[in-house]
Design a protein around this motif. Structure first.
Motif, PDB file in Angstrom:
ATOM      1  N   THR A 173       0.841  -1.185   0.000  1.00 27.24           N
ATOM      2  CA  THR A 173       0.000   0.000   0.000  1.00 27.24           C
ATOM      3  C   THR A 173       0.878   1.237   0.000  1.00 27.24           C
ATOM      4  OG1 THR A 173      -0.160   0.254   2.397  1.00 27.24           O
ATOM      5  CG2 THR A 173      -1.786  -1.186   1.361  1.00 27.24           C
ATOM      6  N   ILE A 174       0.403   2.252  -0.687  1.00 28.86           N
ATOM      7  CA  ILE A 174       1.140   3.507  -0.749  1.00 28.86           C
ATOM      8  C   ILE A 174       1.340   4.065   0.650  1.00 28.86           C
ATOM      9  CG2 ILE A 174       0.954   5.923  -1.471  1.00 28.86           C
ATOM     10  CD1 ILE A 174      -0.306   4.874  -4.083  1.00 28.86           C
ATOM     11  N   HIS A 175       0.269   4.073   1.423  1.00 28.36           N
ATOM     12  CA  HIS A 175       0.339   4.636   2.771  1.00 28.36           C
ATOM     13  C   HIS A 175       1.414   3.938   3.601  1.00 28.36           C
ATOM     14  CE1 HIS A 175      -0.909   5.528   6.921  1.00 28.36           C
ATOM     15  NE2 HIS A 175      -1.243   6.692   6.393  1.00 28.36           N
ATOM     16  N   ALA A 176       1.477   2.617   3.539  1.00 27.37           N
ATOM     17  CA  ALA A 176       2.462   1.865   4.324  1.00 27.37           C
ATOM     18  C   ALA A 176       3.892   2.139   3.838  1.00 27.37           C
ATOM     19  CB  ALA A 176       2.158   0.373   4.250  1.00 27.37           C
ATOM     20  N   LEU A 177       4.081   2.214   2.525  1.00 26.15           N
ATOM     21  CA  LEU A 177       5.414   2.498   1.993  1.00 26.15           C
ATOM     22  C   LEU A 177       5.877   3.896   2.370  1.00 26.15           C
ATOM     23  CD1 LEU A 177       5.058   0.917  -1.546  1.00 26.15           C
ATOM     24  CD2 LEU A 177       6.592   0.145   0.265  1.00 26.15           C
TER      25      LEU A 177
ATOM     26  N   LEU B 271       6.246   2.777  -5.454  1.00 23.64           N
ATOM     27  CA  LEU B 271       5.285   3.867  -5.274  1.00 23.64           C
ATOM     28  C   LEU B 271       4.779   4.368  -6.625  1.00 23.64           C
ATOM     29  CD1 LEU B 271       6.900   5.885  -2.361  1.00 23.64           C
ATOM     30  CD2 LEU B 271       4.674   4.749  -2.338  1.00 23.64           C
ATOM     31  N   ARG B 272       5.664   4.455  -7.607  1.00 24.66           N
ATOM     32  CA  ARG B 272       5.234   4.879  -8.946  1.00 24.66           C
ATOM     33  C   ARG B 272       4.223   3.898  -9.524  1.00 24.66           C
ATOM     34  NH1 ARG B 272      10.674   5.717 -10.040  1.00 24.66           N
ATOM     35  NH2 ARG B 272      11.252   7.859  -9.717  1.00 24.66           N
ATOM     36  N   ARG B 273       4.523   2.599  -9.405  1.00 22.51           N
ATOM     37  CA  ARG B 273       3.609   1.569  -9.935  1.00 22.51           C
ATOM     38  C   ARG B 273       2.269   1.617  -9.219  1.00 22.51           C
ATOM     39  NH1 ARG B 273       8.301  -1.435  -9.882  1.00 22.51           N
ATOM     40  NH2 ARG B 273       7.753  -2.445  -7.939  1.00 22.51           N
ATOM     41  N   LEU B 274       2.314   1.668  -7.899  1.00 22.51           N
ATOM     42  CA  LEU B 274       1.072   1.653  -7.126  1.00 22.51           C
ATOM     43  C   LEU B 274       0.241   2.905  -7.357  1.00 22.51           C
ATOM     44  CD1 LEU B 274       2.335   0.197  -3.731  1.00 22.51           C
ATOM     45  CD2 LEU B 274       0.915  -0.960  -5.437  1.00 22.51           C
ATOM     46  N   SER B 275       0.892   4.034  -7.540  1.00 18.03           N
ATOM     47  CA  SER B 275       0.143   5.287  -7.698  1.00 18.03           C
ATOM     48  C   SER B 275      -0.640   5.318  -9.004  1.00 18.03           C
ATOM     49  CB  SER B 275       1.067   6.499  -7.594  1.00 18.03           C
ATOM     50  OG  SER B 275       1.972   6.530  -8.670  1.00 18.03           O
ATOM     51  N   GLN B 276      -0.290   4.463  -9.947  1.00 16.84           N
ATOM     52  CA  GLN B 276      -1.053   4.366 -11.191  1.00 16.84           C
ATOM     53  C   GLN B 276      -2.393   3.666 -10.971  1.00 16.84           C
ATOM     54  OE1 GLN B 276       1.548   2.416 -13.949  1.00 16.84           O
ATOM     55  NE2 GLN B 276       2.904   4.171 -14.136  1.00 16.84           N
TER      56      GLN B 276
ATOM     57  N   GLN C 277       6.557  13.839  -0.079  1.00 21.54           N
ATOM     58  CA  GLN C 277       7.199  14.911  -0.842  1.00 21.54           C
ATOM     59  C   GLN C 277       7.658  16.033   0.087  1.00 21.54           C
ATOM     60  OE1 GLN C 277       4.693  16.913  -3.694  1.00 21.54           O
ATOM     61  NE2 GLN C 277       6.444  17.589  -4.880  1.00 21.54           N
ATOM     62  N   ARG C 278       6.822  16.391   1.032  1.00 24.18           N
ATOM     63  CA  ARG C 278       7.185  17.426   2.005  1.00 24.18           C
ATOM     64  C   ARG C 278       8.408  16.990   2.809  1.00 24.18           C
ATOM     65  NH1 ARG C 278       3.050  17.414   5.476  1.00 24.18           N
ATOM     66  NH2 ARG C 278       1.680  18.061   3.799  1.00 24.18           N
ATOM     67  N   GLY C 279       8.432  15.725   3.222  1.00 18.58           N
ATOM     68  CA  GLY C 279       9.573  15.206   3.972  1.00 18.58           C
ATOM     69  C   GLY C 279      10.864  15.266   3.177  1.00 18.58           C
ATOM     70  N   VAL C 280      10.783  14.975   1.883  1.00 15.96           N
ATOM     71  CA  VAL C 280      11.963  15.053   1.024  1.00 15.96           C
ATOM     72  C   VAL C 280      12.397  16.504   0.868  1.00 15.96           C
ATOM     73  CG1 VAL C 280      12.787  14.712  -1.348  1.00 15.96           C
ATOM     74  CG2 VAL C 280      11.490  12.895  -0.212  1.00 15.96           C
ATOM     75  N   MET C 281      11.449  17.390   0.620  1.00 17.76           N
ATOM     76  CA  MET C 281      11.772  18.802   0.416  1.00 17.76           C
ATOM     77  C   MET C 281      12.379  19.427   1.666  1.00 17.76           C
ATOM     78  SD  MET C 281       8.416  19.900  -1.824  1.00 17.76           S
ATOM     79  CE  MET C 281       8.610  21.612  -1.458  1.00 17.76           C
ATOM     80  N   GLU C 282      11.942  18.992   2.838  1.00 20.24           N
ATOM     81  CA  GLU C 282      12.446  19.549   4.087  1.00 20.24           C
ATOM     82  C   GLU C 282      13.698  18.835   4.585  1.00 20.24           C
ATOM     83  OE1 GLU C 282       9.058  19.510   6.711  1.00 20.24           O
ATOM     84  OE2 GLU C 282       8.054  21.114   5.598  1.00 20.24           O
TER      85      GLU C 282
ATOM     86  N   ILE D  24      -3.043  10.087  -1.965  1.00 22.93           N
ATOM     87  CA  ILE D  24      -2.543  11.386  -2.431  1.00 22.93           C
ATOM     88  C   ILE D  24      -1.958  12.166  -1.262  1.00 22.93           C
ATOM     89  CG2 ILE D  24      -3.217  13.621  -3.386  1.00 22.93           C
ATOM     90  CD1 ILE D  24      -5.229  12.009  -5.146  1.00 22.93           C
ATOM     91  N   TYR D  25      -2.651  12.167  -0.135  1.00 24.35           N
ATOM     92  CA  TYR D  25      -2.137  12.861   1.049  1.00 24.35           C
ATOM     93  C   TYR D  25      -0.837  12.222   1.543  1.00 24.35           C
ATOM     94  CZ  TYR D  25      -6.462  15.557   1.447  1.00 24.35           C
ATOM     95  OH  TYR D  25      -7.511  16.403   1.211  1.00 24.35           O
ATOM     96  N   ALA D  26      -0.765  10.900   1.482  1.00 26.35           N
ATOM     97  CA  ALA D  26       0.458  10.208   1.906  1.00 26.35           C
ATOM     98  C   ALA D  26       1.630  10.606   1.013  1.00 26.35           C
ATOM     99  CB  ALA D  26       0.253   8.694   1.879  1.00 26.35           C
TER     100      ALA D  26
END
Length: 78
Positions: free
Chosen positions: A6-10, A28-33, A48-53, A41-43
């Motif tokens: 699951t995206i959320h778990a990953l 994540l790319r495969r699952l998001s499709q 993304q926020r964690g990576v940016m920060e 989407i929120y996960a």
């Protein structure tokens, strides 16, 4: 780690470890499709926020930076 489907778990695993591997990024790319829910989407936004920060490091970026550093060192040696 890669057995989580699951995206959320990953995303949660990447945030907790502070590291996003190439394998998890690809999964994540495969699952998001296929798993397009508001929760996912929120996960992904949270990741993304964690990576940016700087809270989550990406293996793909570290590999790229290492290649650039190696090219710079080779140019200096020549």
């Amino acid at each position: 780690m890669v057995g989580i489907l699951t995206i959320h778990a990953l995303v949660q695993q990447a945030i907790e470890s502070g590291y996003l591997t190439l394998a998890v990024e690809a999964q994540l790319r495969r699952l998001s499709q296929h798993q397009r829910s508001r929760e996912n989407i929120y996960a992904l936004m949270k990741l993304q926020r964690g990576v940016m920060e700087g809270e989550v490091k990406q293996e793909s970026h570290q590999s790229r930076y290492q290649q650039v550093a190696n090219v710079g060192q080779d140019a200096e040696s020549a």
